[in-house]
Design an enzyme around this catalytic site. Structure first.
Site, PDB file in Angstrom:
ATOM      1  CB  ILE B 477      -0.994   0.019   1.173  1.00 29.95           C
ATOM      2  CG1 ILE B 477      -0.269  -0.037   2.524  1.00 29.95           C
ATOM      3  CG2 ILE B 477      -1.978  -1.136   1.055  1.00 29.95           C
ATOM      4  CD1 ILE B 477      -1.190   0.215   3.715  1.00 29.95           C
ATOM      5  N   GLY B 478       2.186   1.063  -0.069  1.00 27.46           N
ATOM      6  CA  GLY B 478       3.079   2.217  -0.120  1.00 27.46           C
ATOM      7  C   GLY B 478       4.453   2.026   0.502  1.00 27.46           C
ATOM      8  CG  ASN B 642      15.479  -0.163   1.185  1.00 24.53           C
ATOM      9  OD1 ASN B 642      15.486   1.041   1.400  1.00 24.53           O
ATOM     10  ND2 ASN B 642      15.780  -0.659  -0.010  1.00 24.53           N
ATOM     11  CE  LYS B 644      17.448   6.136  -1.587  1.00 30.07           C
ATOM     12  NZ  LYS B 644      17.855   6.284  -3.018  1.00 30.07           N
ATOM     13  CB  THR B 645      11.653   1.769   1.669  1.00 26.25           C
ATOM     14  OG1 THR B 645      12.396   0.661   2.189  1.00 26.25           O
ATOM     15  CG2 THR B 645      11.825   1.832   0.168  1.00 26.25           C
ATOM     16  CD  GLN B 649       6.625   1.595   6.705  1.00 24.45           C
ATOM     17  OE1 GLN B 649       7.697   0.983   6.728  1.00 24.45           O
ATOM     18  NE2 GLN B 649       5.475   0.991   6.837  1.00 24.45           N
ATOM     19  CD  GLU B 716       0.042  -0.151  11.993  1.00 25.03           C
ATOM     20  OE1 GLU B 716      -0.785   0.719  12.281  1.00 25.03           O
ATOM     21  OE2 GLU B 716      -0.017  -0.843  10.956  1.00 25.03           O
TER      22      GLU B 716
END
Lengths: 216, 749
Positions: B477-478, B642, B644-645, B649, B716
């Protein structure tokens, strides 16, 4: 305004590409479109002899011409169709996104004659004769636009849904000379919402392109 | 601009998103974007009253409109096979019944789907929808939380389940609070807030045959959507295919299969054509859930030296008249601090509204706003540094379950966060710091989120050309699921990420949970790890069995694989290619499918992620305008796959938390039981100009007890606690304690 039915409305239209634009036709249609904007009923009356009896929803198709990503299109569409729905539903150019349909989120940002425009707030037929650039037209073939490269490098997106609009706005932001500082970029990109919260990365990407002297 | 540098250092350059190119070129295909010949367009018509019944529907003018294929309502629905036969008109759905679309004439909330127009084009459907005439018989509705609060009660489902965590909870001495040296009591309110992902919920429903359904649907779990639709339409699971390869954000709104999805499937059945339904932004406020309006009372007792001696936490959340939505609101309080005497109460208030649902950090983001605000209030009362108060009450083991933590580096998070933020420069007194004529406030809060891991399968395939395909019915979802999974696979197999393709978002792939509860990396990441390991072992065995193979005498743990080249040990110059092995054995491909799930460790350890946020706000003393100037966030979520991601987030969670703290509020006009905030002009989410650069840090130590990759989820915990950190910073800047979100200017001037 016109009291004459534009010639091409009588012609069959299969929506295929045509290579030569006809300036005279554009002018005529612009007039027709102006009539539609200012006085829809009179336009419908002149366009459709028995318009009085037709319910408002019985809109006939209007023909017009657009250049999209360098390709000329001759189109015929319901005058209620927005530029956004034309791109997405009729031309299969789904890179331009529908986020709100109210001009509040920026996901549908495209370039019209080089200016950033919200495609959801623009009726397709009103763009007659204009040059549209969508996200699909930003890269030069396989070579990504520097802004696209920068978005990948700085991770300027997560879900990717606002991304085409952010990119089209970002390119305009640099072109408009509004990317000289972080604060400037934040101000002039604020019409493009991102719910994943990629804002800081997007700002970095734009600054990178700007300071890298890339041509946006 | 401050760069988000990392401590400890990033171990290797992060892989860019594997789907980045598709996303920046507009080639990523979202649910509403699949082309179909003969596609029909649907528009939903929803109830304009909050309670009552449909007296009459006149669909004739709409049916006569050009291009209209059908107008569907409870009057003529083809029916959902799993719905019970229509009940007595007077009977309302008993609690726990999911809303049934086009089922009968009863209205439960404003915005309820009551009819649907299907037409050849979107414009025709939209116009025809305006021609449908609906008469209602109105009954008195109750939508006002505050006015109805006294009717809140223990949820029926909790009453029936004695082991529910939402039962009244008491540990320790009930007299600890009244006898405490220092006492504090306060009530905190969060309004209804909506997910509002940028992509509206959308579906294309296609009946391939009378008993075969394919949907392209925005959801967070293709497998659960498949199960739900199969059940609703009484089809074998394998006769339902759900695709959701790209999801334009969801944040919880896509966990359930909502009525509009079922409605589109019904419509496709009725008109015998593929049907597309895209929710308008205004319907996104009544169709796909929300974070419920919640009121919490916290009472705390402590010693004068700042040791917590008692906490009571009472939370009341809203739900619909027909379903009970429970969330973790009061649960964090039991585990967060070392406090012997803790009581929690959880109540639900049924109102004539649609059912809420989980929204990023469900319950915990709500509960930790109250708990971490109260801690800040206590620190002020004790004249103690808020961070020092938290350190003095650090829980070295789980005080609720009396179990050791599987891992906990919260103190390290505090240290990194405080140092990077410059917390030591904070002057304790409110209103004591200023810059450029503005009041400056420093605030902080802790964060926690429970660890979730669900059984997951992954298939790993090595192809003859040396490329790898990994498949699992997981979602993105992203956060970048495919990117993280590719990185896990690349590390294990010793193959370049460029040669790996990761398939997700398709219900025909191996079983995986939906994307929620920060469970994807822990669950699916483990399955990918196991499948790749099994594949590698199989290939090594095949490689060793080749005549004269240099692998036949190699020690398994000495083998090094780089770029698909297998070396018997690090010093060796000769190697075997994966492709050689497949070629020798004349295999087109080698594949392994593995399932990964939790074991007995769940009962031996208490598993949570922890973190903290530090926030600087500037507040105008004249207008009360709050600007977030700086955020430092640090999380301990085990191993980072990772950077970067993961960093993105975390930033996204902070941005969501800033929205929660300062602007997001769904306002209802209770005269009509209808939201007046029904677009982005009235429901404010953060824009570019609201968000500063955000610095992100990770402890990045594997939690060896949770799973084979040592990684916990991040989605979360990134938002949990942020609203409190902002509220605490606002208090420090202004001396005003705002206990009711969002912190808008009217509450500060």
């Amino acid at each position: 305004m016109t009291d004459e039915k534009p010639d091409d409305l009588t012609q069959p239209d299969d929506g295929t590409f045509f290579e030569q634009s006809d300036r005279r036709l554009f002018l005529k249609q612009s007039l027709a479109v102006a009539g539609l904007t200012l006085s829809p009923l009179s336009f419908l009356k002149t366009a459709e002899p028995d318009a009085d009896e037709a319910p408002f929803g019985n809109a006939e198709k209007v023909s017009f011409n657009l250049s999209i990503n360098g390709k000329k299109h001759r189109l015929s569409t319901d005058p209620r169709t927005t530029l956004l729905d034309l791109l997405r539903e009729q031309l299969g150019l789904t890179g331009t996104k529908k986020g709100c349909d109210f001009g509040q989120c920026g996901a549908c940002t495209v370039h019209v004659d080089g200016q950033r425009v919200l495609a959801c707030l623009s009726f397709a037929v009103m763009q007659n004769g204009r040059k549209i650039t969508t996200i699909e037209g930003l890269a030069k073939g396989d070579r990504l636009h520097p802004m696209q490269e920068a978005f990948i490098k700085h991770d300027g997106f997560q879900c990717g849904y606002c991304t085409p609009g952010q990119l089209m706005s970002a390119v305009s932001c640099v072109r408009e000379g509004r990317a000289n500082s972080e604060a400037d970029i934040q101000e002039y990109m604020s019409g493009n919402l991102c719910r994943c919260g990629a804002y800081p990365n997007i700002v970095k990407a734009i600054l990178d392109v700007k300071t890298g002297g890339q041509n946006a | 601009m401050a760069n988000a540098h990392l401590r400890p250092a990033e171990p290797e350059p992060s892989l860019n998103r594997v789907d980045g190119r598709l996303k920046v070129t507009g080639a990523a295909t979202y649910s509403a974007e699949y082309p179909f010949d003969n596609l029909a367009h649907a528009v939903l018509i929803t109830s304009t009253i909050a309670k009552g019944r449909i007296a009459n529907i006149n669909a004739k003018p709409a049916e006569a409109a050009p291009g209209v294929l059908a107008v569907i309502s409870h009057k003529n629905t083809p029916g959902v096979p799993a719905y019970p036969p229509v009940k007595q008109p007077a009977e309302r759905a008993p609690i726990g019944t999911a809303f049934r679309v086009f089922y009968d004439e009863l209205i439960y909330f404003s915005g309820q789907p009551v009819a649907m127009v299907v037409a050849q084009t979107l414009e025709q459907a939209q116009h025809a929808a305006s021609l449908v005439e609906i008469d209602y018989q109105t009954e008195t509705h109750q939508t006002d939380f505050v006015a109805n609060r006294s009717t809140a009660a223990i949820a029926v489902n909790v009453q029936r389940n004695k082991t529910s965590p939402f039962q009244d909870y008491d540990r320790g001495d009930p007299d600890a609070l009244p006898s405490a040296e220092v006492k504090l009591e306060a009530t905190y309110t969060i309004p209804t807030q909506h997910h509002q992902p940028l992509e509206p919920h959308a579906i294309i429903a296609v009946w391939e045959a009378d008993d075969k359904l394919t949907v392209y649907d925005k959801n967070q779990g293709v497998k659960s959507a498949q199960g739900n639709l199969a059940q609703a339409f009484k089809l074998p699971r394998e006769q339902v295919k759900v695709n959701a390869q790209f999801i334009g954000g969801a944040f919880g709104s896509g966990i359930r299969v909502w009525p509009h999805t079922v409605a589109a499937v019904l419509a496709a059945k009725q008109v015998k054509r593929p049907v597309k339904l895209v929710l308008g932004r205004e319907l996104m406020f009544t169709s796909v859930g929300y974070r419920p309006f919640t009121v919490q009372k916290i009472a705390m007792g402590a010693t004068k030296t700042g040791i917590l001696t008692a906490i009571t936490h009472e939370g009341t959340g809203q739900t619909s008249a027909y379903e009970e939505h429970l969330e973790r609101t009061i649960l964090a309080t039991r585990a967060m601090y070392a406090c012997l005497n803790v009581s929690t109460r959880y109540r639900l208030l049924n109102l004539d509204v649609n059912t809420p649902t989980w929204m990023r950090g469900p319950g915990d983001a709500t509960g930790m706003f109250a708990l971490e605000s109260a801690l800040d209030e206590l620190a002020f009362a004790l004249q103690l540094d808020p961070l020092e108060l938290r350190l003095r009450n650090h829980a070295d083991a789980d005080p609720e379950r009396n179990l050791p933590w599987s891992a906990k580096s919260l103190k390290e998070c505090y240290r990194i966060g405080a140092e990077e933020f410059g917390w030591k420069n904070r002057k304790p007194e409110p209103r004591s710091m200023q810059a450029d004529g503005l009041l400056v406030g420093y605030g902080m809060a802790s964060s926690l989120y429970g660890f979730h891991r669900h059984p997951s399968k992954a298939k790993a395939v090595m192809q003859a050309d040396g490329s790898v395909v990994i498949q699992s019915a997981t979602m993105d979802i992203g956060p970048g699921t495919g990117t993280a999974m590719t990185q896990i696979a690349a590390r294990i197999l010793g193959v370049s990420p460029k040669k790996i393709r990761f398939d997700l978002g398709d219900s025909s792939l191996p079983d995986a949970p939906g994307q929620n509860g920060s469970a994807t990396i822990p669950s699916v990441g483990s399955a990918v790890h196991d499948a790749c390991k099994a594949l590698k072992n199989k290939l090594l065995i095949l490689g060793a069995s080749m005549p004269g193979s240099i692998l036949s005498s190699a020690w398994p743990d000495e083998i090094v694989i780089k770029n698909g080249r297998i070396y018997p040990n690090a010093e060796s110059r000769s190697s075997v290619l994966y492709t050689d092995i497949l070629k020798y054995h004349k295999l087109p491909q080698v594949e392994m499918t593995e399932e990964s799930k939790s074991g007995p460790e769940r009962d031996q350890y208490s598993m949570y992620s922890f973190g903290c946020h530090f926030v600087e706000v500037h507040v105008s003393p004249v207008t009360g305008e709050v600007r977030v100037k700086r955020v430092v966030t640090c999380a301990d979520v085990g191993k980072i796959i990772n950077y970067k991601t993961a960093r993105s987030q975390s930033i996204g969670g902070v941005v969501g938390g800033i929205g929660m703290a300062l602007m997001e509020e769904s306002v209802m006009d209770h005269r009509y039981g209808r939201y007046v905030t029904s677009d982005f002009a009235s429901y404010h989410i953060p824009v570019h100009a609201d968000i500063p650069q955000i610095e992100v840090f990770f402890v990045d130590q594997p939690d060896v007890h949770v799973n084979p990759i040592g990684a916990k989820g991040l989605g979360e915990i990134a938002i949990v606690g942020v609203a409190a950190a902002v509220a605490n910073a606002v208090f420090h800047a202004t001396g005003k304690r705002v206990r009711e979100l969002p912190i808008t200017v009217d509450k500060l001037v």
